[in-house]
Structure formats: C-alpha cells, structure tokens
Design an enzyme around this catalytic site. Structure first.
Site, PDB file in Angstrom:
ATOM      1  N   SER A 143       0.860  -1.170   0.000  1.00 12.88           N
ATOM      2  CA  SER A 143       0.000   0.000   0.000  1.00 12.88           C
ATOM      3  C   SER A 143       0.897   1.220   0.000  1.00 12.88           C
ATOM      4  O   SER A 143       2.095   1.119   0.292  1.00 12.88           O
ATOM      5  CB  SER A 143      -0.880  -0.004   1.258  1.00 12.88           C
ATOM      6  OG  SER A 143      -1.529   1.242   1.442  1.00 12.88           O
ATOM      7  N   TYR A 156      -2.286  -1.473  10.225  1.00  8.76           N
ATOM      8  CA  TYR A 156      -2.269  -1.569   8.763  1.00  8.76           C
ATOM      9  C   TYR A 156      -0.896  -1.188   8.213  1.00  8.76           C
ATOM     10  O   TYR A 156      -0.333  -1.895   7.368  1.00  8.76           O
ATOM     11  CB  TYR A 156      -3.353  -0.664   8.184  1.00  8.76           C
ATOM     12  CG  TYR A 156      -3.622  -0.869   6.715  1.00  8.76           C
ATOM     13  CD1 TYR A 156      -4.451  -1.894   6.275  1.00  8.76           C
ATOM     14  CD2 TYR A 156      -3.056  -0.032   5.754  1.00  8.76           C
ATOM     15  CE1 TYR A 156      -4.713  -2.082   4.925  1.00  8.76           C
ATOM     16  CE2 TYR A 156      -3.304  -0.203   4.411  1.00  8.76           C
ATOM     17  CZ  TYR A 156      -4.137  -1.233   3.989  1.00  8.76           C
ATOM     18  OH  TYR A 156      -4.381  -1.412   2.651  1.00  8.76           O
TER      19      TYR A 156
END
Length: 280
Positions: A143, A156
């Site tokens: 990401s 995350y």
C-alpha cells in the site's frame, strides 16, 4: 517479462475491489484463473461474468488467507487445475480503524494474519511450483501505507511495511539465485474500493461520527478506479517492474517521503484535508 496471454494466474481477494478487476482484465488478455476469496457467492458471480465474455478456464476456491492450511490447500488445488500456472497475486487484505490505544492485540493479530502472513504463506505455497517455470511472477500487494504512515493506521501500516520489506528482500534473493521468478510489490494510493467501508473499528473506538467521517474522507480522496489499478499492475508484470505505484497520489506521497522522511505528515495532513473538503 512474463507474458499474460497463455498464462494462468492465482489471485486472492478476487471477489471484489482490485482483485475482481484484476481477474476481469487478466481474462480479457488471455489468462486462465484460479480465484480465491472468503466470499463464495462473489466468486461465483465473477466466474459467471468472465464465462459470458471469454473462453478462459476459471476455477473458484473458497479461502481464508488468514489460515495457512487453507492457503496450502488452495495452492495445491490451483496447480492441479492449472498446471501452467505462473502468476501469483497476493491481493487479499483488510483494514482496521482506530488509534493504537483503541485497537487491542487480538485485532492487530487478526489483521497481520491476513495482510502480512497471508502474503508470506501464499508466496511460500506457490514458490516451489513457480521456480520450475521458464518465466513466472509474484505480485504482493502492499500500500502507499507501506511507504508512509499516517496516524490511526498503526496495524495496517506495520503489516504493509512488512509486506514491502519481505518482498524486496525475497526479490533480491531470487535475483541472486538466477531464479526465473520475478517479484513486484504494489503500492496503491486511494483506490475506490469498499476497504474503508468494510473496515473493522478498534474495540476502543466508540465514536461513530469519526468512523463515518473517515469513510467519507477516504471516498473523497480515492480517485483511482479498480480497473485502472488492475491495468497498472498488469503493465508492471509485463515490464517486470519491482515497485508498482498506483495513482498520482501514491507517486506524490512517495516523492514527498523521500524529500521529507521525518516530517512528511505535516504537509500531507494539510493536503488531505484540502482534498477532502474539495471532494464534498
């Protein structure tokens, strides 16, 4: 390079978002598919949609990538159904909303089992088979939060930074061994999927208004479509690009982090706030 026509690909998290878009685009370009997800109904719908448009062999596999035994079973079934399989895309992922003190250890481990260990176990399960192919490719989804780390994303970011480190180190090992397996790590910026809407709130997060605002803000800044993300990933496979940035926002944040590695967040916070207001 790894040619798409005539290949077969295993894709996790295929029932929605980027995974679904990847399945559609790969099938359109002449690739057979082994599709995995927890959402069996979503997989069946996707397979039916592909069958209407393309004469490709598609198998569906109900898999929870947070369970290593299910990943191993998926790899065995996918390889048996598609002996030429030479592309693996570890795409499945989840999100967790809340500050560090609002998220408990069990929730962090749940996210890590999917977002990090799912990638590691998927790579381990398929790598021996891929290593026997004349050309093969692994794609691991990190990401832009594997490059920058905003507040409220401790779990995350930790998992996505770990995917990046794991993938880069393994790529260097494969190169040293003159392996036929290539490896790309993907860093999407804001892609218009349901990942924020489907995110779990931290056990200590009781402010529903803040959750709604976070989802609204994500929707305002997520400008890249899943289809555009899938096309960019496929170009990266074909060109053997080690790092695949998706979206102008990802490219901007990557550059900003390079120039201001310790102080980028002050700049980004102002920019995100401005974009969110403009998107209303």
């Amino acid at each position: 390079m790894t040619a798409i026509p005539g290949s077969a690909a295993a894709v996790t998290g295929a029932a929605s978002g980027i995974g679904r878009a990847l399945a559609l685009e790969l099938a359109a370009r002449g690739c057979d598919l082994a599709l995995a997800d927890r959402d069996e109904a979503g997989l069946q719908t996707l397979a039916a949609e592909i069958a209407k448009a393309h004469q490709r062999k598609v198998t569906v596999h109900t898999v929870d990538v947070g369970i290593p035994q299910e990943i191993e079973a998926f790899a065995q079934a996918a390889i048996a159904a598609h002996p030429v399989l030479n592309i693996v895309i570890n795409n499945a992922g989840v999100a967790l909303m809340g500050m560090f003190d609002e998220v408990d250890q069990a929730q962090m481990e749940w996210l890590f089992n999917i977002n990090f260990w799912g990638v590691v176990h998927g790579t381990r399960a398929f790598l021996p088979h891929l290593s026997k192919k004349p050309e093969a490719h692994i794609v691991n989804l990190s990401s832009i939060f594997g490059i920058i780390a905003p507040p409220g994303q401790t779990a995350y970011c930790a998992a996505k930074f770990a995917v990046r480190g794991f993938s880069e180190s393994l790529r260097h090992e494969l190169q040293m061994a003159n392996s036929p397996v290539r490896l790309s790590v993907v860093h999407p910026g804001g892609v218009a999927t349901n990942i924020a809407r489907n995110s779990r709130p931290g056990v200590g997060m009781t402010d529903n208004a803040r959750r709604a605002q976070s989802i609204e803000r994500f929707d305002a800044v997520a400008k890249t479509t899943p289809a555009a993300a899938a096309q960019r990933i496929i170009v990266g496979i074909e060109k053997n690009q080690p790092r695949i940035l998706i979206g102008n926002d990802a490219r901007y944040m990557d550059l900003l982090q390079r120039f201001r590695p310790g102080t980028y967040w002050a700049v980004l916070a102002r920019k995100i706030e401005k974009m969110a207001k403009a998107g209303k």
